[in-house]
Enzyme design. Structure first.
Site, PDB file in Angstrom:
ATOM      1  N   GLY A   1     -23.724 -18.963  15.282  1.00 40.64           N
ATOM      2  CA  GLY A   1     -23.064 -20.204  14.881  1.00 40.64           C
ATOM      3  C   GLY A   1     -21.620 -19.916  14.533  1.00 40.64           C
ATOM      4  O   GLY A   1     -21.279 -18.778  14.221  1.00 40.64           O
TER       5      GLY A   1
ATOM      6  N   CYS B   1     -26.485 -12.605  15.297  1.00 47.72           N
ATOM      7  CA  CYS B   1     -25.134 -12.924  14.828  1.00 47.72           C
ATOM      8  C   CYS B   1     -25.175 -13.717  13.520  1.00 47.72           C
ATOM      9  O   CYS B   1     -25.498 -13.160  12.480  1.00 47.72           O
ATOM     10  CB  CYS B   1     -24.366 -13.646  15.930  1.00 47.72           C
ATOM     11  N   TYR B   2     -24.895 -15.009  13.560  1.00 47.53           N
ATOM     12  CA  TYR B   2     -24.964 -15.812  12.327  1.00 47.53           C
ATOM     13  C   TYR B   2     -26.337 -15.667  11.682  1.00 47.53           C
ATOM     14  O   TYR B   2     -26.459 -15.558  10.457  1.00 47.53           O
ATOM     15  CB  TYR B   2     -24.674 -17.280  12.658  1.00 47.53           C
TER      16      TYR B   2
ATOM     17  N   HIS C   1     -24.933 -10.183  20.495  1.00 49.57           N
ATOM     18  CA  HIS C   1     -25.658 -11.216  21.246  1.00 49.57           C
ATOM     19  C   HIS C   1     -26.465 -10.603  22.387  1.00 49.57           C
ATOM     20  O   HIS C   1     -25.930 -10.362  23.458  1.00 49.57           O
ATOM     21  CB  HIS C   1     -24.659 -12.230  21.832  1.00 49.57           C
TER      22      HIS C   1
ATOM     23  N   GLU D   1     -28.484 -12.083  24.221  1.00 52.85           N
ATOM     24  CA  GLU D   1     -28.731 -13.079  25.273  1.00 52.85           C
ATOM     25  C   GLU D   1     -27.623 -13.148  26.317  1.00 52.85           C
ATOM     26  O   GLU D   1     -27.818 -13.738  27.373  1.00 52.85           O
ATOM     27  CB  GLU D   1     -28.946 -14.464  24.641  1.00 52.85           C
TER      28      GLU D   1
ATOM     29  N   ASP E   1     -33.460 -33.069  40.318  1.00 57.47           N
ATOM     30  CA  ASP E   1     -34.254 -33.531  39.173  1.00 57.47           C
ATOM     31  C   ASP E   1     -35.025 -34.800  39.521  1.00 57.47           C
ATOM     32  O   ASP E   1     -36.222 -34.917  39.240  1.00 57.47           O
ATOM     33  CB  ASP E   1     -33.368 -33.803  37.950  1.00 57.47           C
TER      34      ASP E   1
ATOM     35  N   LYS F   1     -32.560 -26.411  34.129  1.00 59.32           N
ATOM     36  CA  LYS F   1     -32.263 -26.637  35.549  1.00 59.32           C
ATOM     37  C   LYS F   1     -32.905 -25.591  36.478  1.00 59.32           C
ATOM     38  O   LYS F   1     -33.520 -25.922  37.482  1.00 59.32           O
ATOM     39  CB  LYS F   1     -30.742 -26.618  35.740  1.00 59.32           C
TER      40      LYS F   1
END
Ligand code: XMP
Length: 511
Positions: free
Chosen positions: A53, A80-81, A167, A169, A226, A367
């Site tokens: 964050g 992180c945060y 991070h 990710e 979609d 997606k």
């Protein structure tokens, strides 16, 4: 009960990446805003991730969670945060630091940890923070330190709490996926192998239970993956009770209308209500130059046309829409309610006053997961692969007033950009690639004639989710081919430019 990870969002830019990585690793995950955590039943989840964050944990009013959340016995990973918050809540020392570390950094693994199982002592990671943890909370041990001596990872395995300053990710953290996997599989002990197709099967079951034979389901398709996938899912469950509405607003890409009609036919969908509303849209857009106004005009007219058609479908009870997970998260509609059928929110701008209940079969998917499902269901590859396309279509790629002539330039030039990327084998490596046309002109010479022609701007971007994007470093040869073809093949164009601003500050679409 299915294994699920709950990711608590503190406003970090990478929160959806965490969710996607967990799913890619076969663990279903959901995102919840920290302020709505109280509405969630933590017993439904098998592990918790506290995300990054932008705030400092020591700032007044900084986002936080109830300490109890860390005492439920659920395995927790702080990122992180989240790492700093764990330190603060559990009695460690966090400071706004002069040690600020941003970007690519090396950390050293200094203790035994399942998070780093199978990995070397030195790890290249991605940092993005202002606070650092200087002392771990009682009972925690430090397992990695940064180049500047900050605590890069700490844990209390007895309580199942792990945290990292970097991070895992983002791709720049070289072994980030492995670190996440180690948390999910080793620290949290999760076993299931989830795939998006499983979710769709559950959804089909839910639809089967809710929709009675003879009740018609209306589904708007736009040509995008979609909506086509949504239609196909419904068709598999309700067969000819599905009525597809396809409005041609004249703002589609080259060949798209024919392709979609063909695909619907090929998929066995029989009740297709096709409306050629091109001139109505063009008429309504006359004189409209403001981007927001353009979107509003299109949205309103689309709803109107859609309603006209929907009213002709006998016994209509449901409206199926291709809303996907990020759409709902952006509109604040996520939470613990996971039923696929809801009538109270409608993020796609379709008319609320039709009195139809909403079905959103893709509401929990990202997606790329929709792509997996679409392929599994047999949606034509061309539609599966095609780049995302905005609802208001080419109208947001025409700067200023939308006219038939500008639309034609935009459509033809965009097709060339797409074709050249395909030919170079790069189409799937970029997020979107298209042409933009505005009011500006450039004097050209074609043969012996001077021509005051149009300027076409080519935009090619890479992105993971459309939220941030970078301009694609196209080779000079590729740009040259695109430019030559556009000026040669598209009447009225004398200059081609390449857009080289990333997002932020620029958005992907010009309007
Ligand atoms: P921007 O231009 O905001 O776009 O950077 C981010 C992504 O969203 C798509 N986009 C839209 N998609 N309806 C949509 O369905 C819209 O009104 C819309 N506006 C932008 C855009 O193509 C990009 O992928």
């Amino acid at each position: 009960m299915r294994e699920k990870v709950l990711i608590v969002d503190f406003g970090g830019q990478y929160v959806h990446l965490i969710a996607r990585r967990c799913r890619e690793l076969g663990v279903y995950s959901e995102v919840v805003d920290f302020a709505r955590l109280k509405e969630v039943n933590l017993k439904d989840y098998s592990a918790l991730v506290l995300s990054g964050g932008p705030k400092s944990v020591s700032e007044e009013g900084a986002p936080t969670v109830d300490q109890e959340v860390l005492r439920t016995g659920l395995p927790v990973l702080g990122i992180c945060y989240g790492h700093q918050l764990i330190a603060k809540l559990m009695g460690g020392r966090v400071e706004r630091s002069a040690l600020r570390e941003y970007g690519r950094t090396e950390v050293e693994v200094v203790g035994e940890s399942v998070l780093f199982a199978g990995l070397g002592r030195r790890q290249v990671v991605w940092m993005s923070h202002g606070d650092v943890v200087l002392e771990p909370p009682p009972g925690f041990r430090v397992t990695a330190v940064s180049e500047k001596g900050a605590i890069a990872a700490m844990e209390d395995p007895d309580r199942g709490i792990y945290s990292v300053q970097f991070h895992p990710e983002v791709r720049h953290t070289e072994n980030g996926t492995r670190i996440l996997e180690n948390f999910l599989r080793m620290a949290a002990g999760l076993r299931e192998r989830w795939s998006p197709v499983d979710r769709v099967q559950e959804i089909m079951e839910e639809i089967r239970r809710s929709v009675r034979p003879g009740e018609a389901v209306i589904c708007g398709v736009s040509g995008g993956i979609d909506s086509v996938t949504t239609a196909l899912i419904l068709h598999r469950v309700v067969g000819d009770d599905l009525h597809v509405v396809f409005v041609d607003h004249g703002l589609m890409r080259k060949g798209e209308v024919e392709e979609v009609l063909e695909a619907l036919k090929g998929l066995g969908i029989r009740n297709v209500h096709f409306v050629d509303a091109r001139s109505r849209f063009l008429q309504a857009l006359k004189g409209v130059v403001d981007p927001e106004e353009k979107r509003k005009v299109i949205g309103r007219l689309f709803a109107e046309v859609f309603k006209e058609v929907a009213r002709t479908v006998p016994n209509a009870r449901y409206l199926a829409q291709g809303t996907i997970y990020p759409d709902r998260v952006e509109s604040g509609a996520t939470g613990s309610a996971t039923s696929v059928i809801k009538s109270h929110h409608n993020v796609g701008g379709l008319p609320r006053d039709l009195g139809l209940d909403l079905i959103e079969p893709l509401r929990d998917l990202y997606k790329d997961e929709v792509r997996v499902v679409a392929r599994a269901l047999g949606v034509p590859e061309r539609i599966v692969r095609r780049h995302p396309f905005p609802g208001p279509g080419l109208a947001v790629r025409v700067i200023g007033e939308v006219t038939e002539e500008k639309l034609e330039v935009c459509r033809a030039a965009s097709a060339i950009v797409e074709e050249e990327l395909e030919r170079a084998g790069l189409y799937d490596s970029v997020w979107q690639a298209f042409a933009v046309v505005g009011e500006d002109r450039w004097v050209g010479v074609k043969g012996d004639e001077r021509e005051h022609g149009r300027i076409v701007v080519v935009r090619i971007v890479t992105s993971e989710d459309g939220m941030t994007a970078d301009w694609f470093r196209a080779s000079h040869e590729l740009l040259d081919r695109i430019s030559r073809r556009i000026t040669n093949e598209v009447p009225g164009v004398t200059m081609v430019c390449y857009a080289i601003s990333s997002k932020p500050p620029a958005t992907i679409e010009p309007c």
